[in-house]
Design a protein around this motif. Structure first.
Motif, PDB file in Angstrom:
ATOM      1  N   THR A   1      40.539 -16.583 -46.564  1.00  0.00           N
ATOM      2  CA  THR A   1      40.702 -16.362 -45.138  1.00  0.00           C
ATOM      3  C   THR A   1      41.779 -17.283 -44.579  1.00  0.00           C
ATOM      4  N   PRO A   2      42.667 -16.738 -43.746  1.00  0.00           N
ATOM      5  CA  PRO A   2      43.733 -17.573 -43.170  1.00  0.00           C
ATOM      6  C   PRO A   2      43.208 -18.690 -42.267  1.00  0.00           C
TER       7      PRO A   2
ATOM      8  N   ASP B   1      41.175 -21.050 -42.973  1.00  0.00           N
ATOM      9  CA  ASP B   1      41.187 -22.351 -43.650  1.00  0.00           C
ATOM     10  C   ASP B   1      41.872 -22.311 -45.017  1.00  0.00           C
ATOM     11  N   ASN B   2      42.313 -21.108 -45.440  1.00  0.00           N
ATOM     12  CA  ASN B   2      42.970 -20.945 -46.748  1.00  0.00           C
ATOM     13  C   ASN B   2      42.112 -21.468 -47.891  1.00  0.00           C
ATOM     14  N   ARG B   3      40.801 -21.400 -47.706  1.00  0.00           N
ATOM     15  CA  ARG B   3      39.886 -21.947 -48.715  1.00  0.00           C
ATOM     16  C   ARG B   3      38.697 -21.027 -48.979  1.00  0.00           C
ATOM     17  N   THR B   4      38.163 -20.392 -47.925  1.00  0.00           N
ATOM     18  CA  THR B   4      36.951 -19.591 -48.045  1.00  0.00           C
ATOM     19  C   THR B   4      37.274 -18.178 -48.512  1.00  0.00           C
TER      20      THR B   4
ATOM     21  N   SER C   1      31.186  -7.305 -38.509  1.00  0.00           N
ATOM     22  CA  SER C   1      32.211  -7.825 -39.402  1.00  0.00           C
ATOM     23  C   SER C   1      33.243  -8.610 -38.602  1.00  0.00           C
ATOM     24  N   ALA C   2      33.465  -9.861 -38.994  1.00  0.00           N
ATOM     25  CA  ALA C   2      34.550 -10.665 -38.434  1.00  0.00           C
ATOM     26  C   ALA C   2      35.776 -10.395 -39.300  1.00  0.00           C
ATOM     27  N   ASP C   3      36.718  -9.633 -38.783  1.00  0.00           N
ATOM     28  CA  ASP C   3      37.836  -9.181 -39.606  1.00  0.00           C
ATOM     29  C   ASP C   3      39.152  -9.289 -38.846  1.00  0.00           C
TER      30      ASP C   3
ATOM     31  N   GLU D   1      40.160 -17.876 -37.550  1.00  0.00           N
ATOM     32  CA  GLU D   1      39.564 -19.178 -37.284  1.00  0.00           C
ATOM     33  C   GLU D   1      38.509 -19.442 -38.343  1.00  0.00           C
ATOM     34  N   PRO D   2      38.292 -20.680 -38.724  1.00  0.00           N
ATOM     35  CA  PRO D   2      37.305 -20.995 -39.760  1.00  0.00           C
ATOM     36  C   PRO D   2      35.931 -20.438 -39.408  1.00  0.00           C
TER      37      PRO D   2
END
Length: 274
Positions: free
Chosen positions: A97-98, A100-103, A217-219, A225-226
């Motif tokens: 996900t943009p 945090d570029n981690r999840t 859905s958060a898309d 946002e994180p």
């Protein structure tokens, strides 16, 4: 007089061989997971009805090529993407996900670079044309710890009984068909603010992704946002394409009680492709 070399003991040779073996095994596992395929689990309902909480799937790494996010902890010094093809509309994709570029998130690809995407009255509009949306049979999800039924006033979710007497959650289901003929099922459980959006124009080297459970859905309809929306997803954030479900559990088993595992396994979901 030169000192005598101490003879190497067999135990030393055995330890060194074992260490080499485990080092090679670890490197091979990292390369396999980074370059070929990796397992992922489903933690949310955003991709109902195709994916349930408790599904485990293999994600193919090679179709879109590789980026730094293909590797553990995104540590590879890669700028952009190497190799691979352009994703197709309708692909189910795992990505970072943009926010945090981690999840890791998983959604369906709806808009390619340059596409205009809008939701109007709960209907997907792609490049100015409504995407066909056909009402089909309700989706019946057996109630379990991983799939609790959560009826909410104003939403079309119903707790019901299946033919065998078991409790199921009933959702309104629709079939969408994208340009080119690719079809998939979505849920439309009510009227929400995300049912009407402005026109999104997908930037170059970015993608627009949505969950099949449209109202939960958060898309890409929401800013990145994180822990929330994802906005437009950069090409380098793509991790891989969903390939096959290899295991699924309804969450009713205890990990320390092996005799409960068979009853909790959703056997009919194992082997489902995309």
């Amino acid at each position: 007089m030169p000192a005598k070399r101490r003879p190497r003991r067999p135990a030393d040779d055995s330890l060194a061989a074992n260490l080499r073996f485990f080092a090679i095994l670890m490197i091979a596992a990292i390369l396999l997971r980074s370059l070929v395929a990796a397992p992922f689990s489903i933690p949310s309902e955003s991709m109902l009805p195709r994916l349930l909480v408790g599904d485990y799937l293999f994600v193919a790494k090679w179709p879109y090529g590789w980026s730094r996010h293909s590797f553990p902890f995104s540590l590879a010094p890669i700028d952009g993407r190497i190799g691979g093809a352009v994703p197709a509309r309708g692909d189910v994709i795992v990505f970072k996900t943009p926010g945090d570029n981690r999840t890791d998130y998983i959604k369906r690809l709806i808009g390619l670079p340059g596409d205009q995407v809008q939701i109007r009255g709960g209907r997907l509009i792609l490049n100015g044309e409504p995407v066909p949306k056909l009402r089909v049979a309700d989706f019946l999800d057996p109630v379990s710890p991983n799939s609790p039924c959560r009826p909410v006033p104003g939403l079309r979710i119903r707790l019901a009984r299946a033919a065998d007497g078991g409790a199921v959650c009933r959702y309104p289901r629709y079939r969408e068909t994208l340009p080119g003929g690719r079809s998939y099922d979505v849920l439309d459980i009510g009227t929400t603010p995300a049912d009407d959006t402005p026109v999104f124009v997908v930037p170059e080297d970015h993608y627009f992704l949505m969950g099949d459970n449209r109202d939960r859905s958060a898309d890409s309809r929401f800013p990145a946002e994180p822990g929330g929306g994802i906005g437009y997803v950069p090409a380098e954030n793509l991790v891989g394409r969903a390939m096959v479900t290899f295991f699924s559990t309804d969450g009713s088993a205890g990990w320390l009680m092996p005799w409960t595992w068979p009853g909790a396994t959703r056997w009919n979901r194992i082997g489902e492709g995309f």
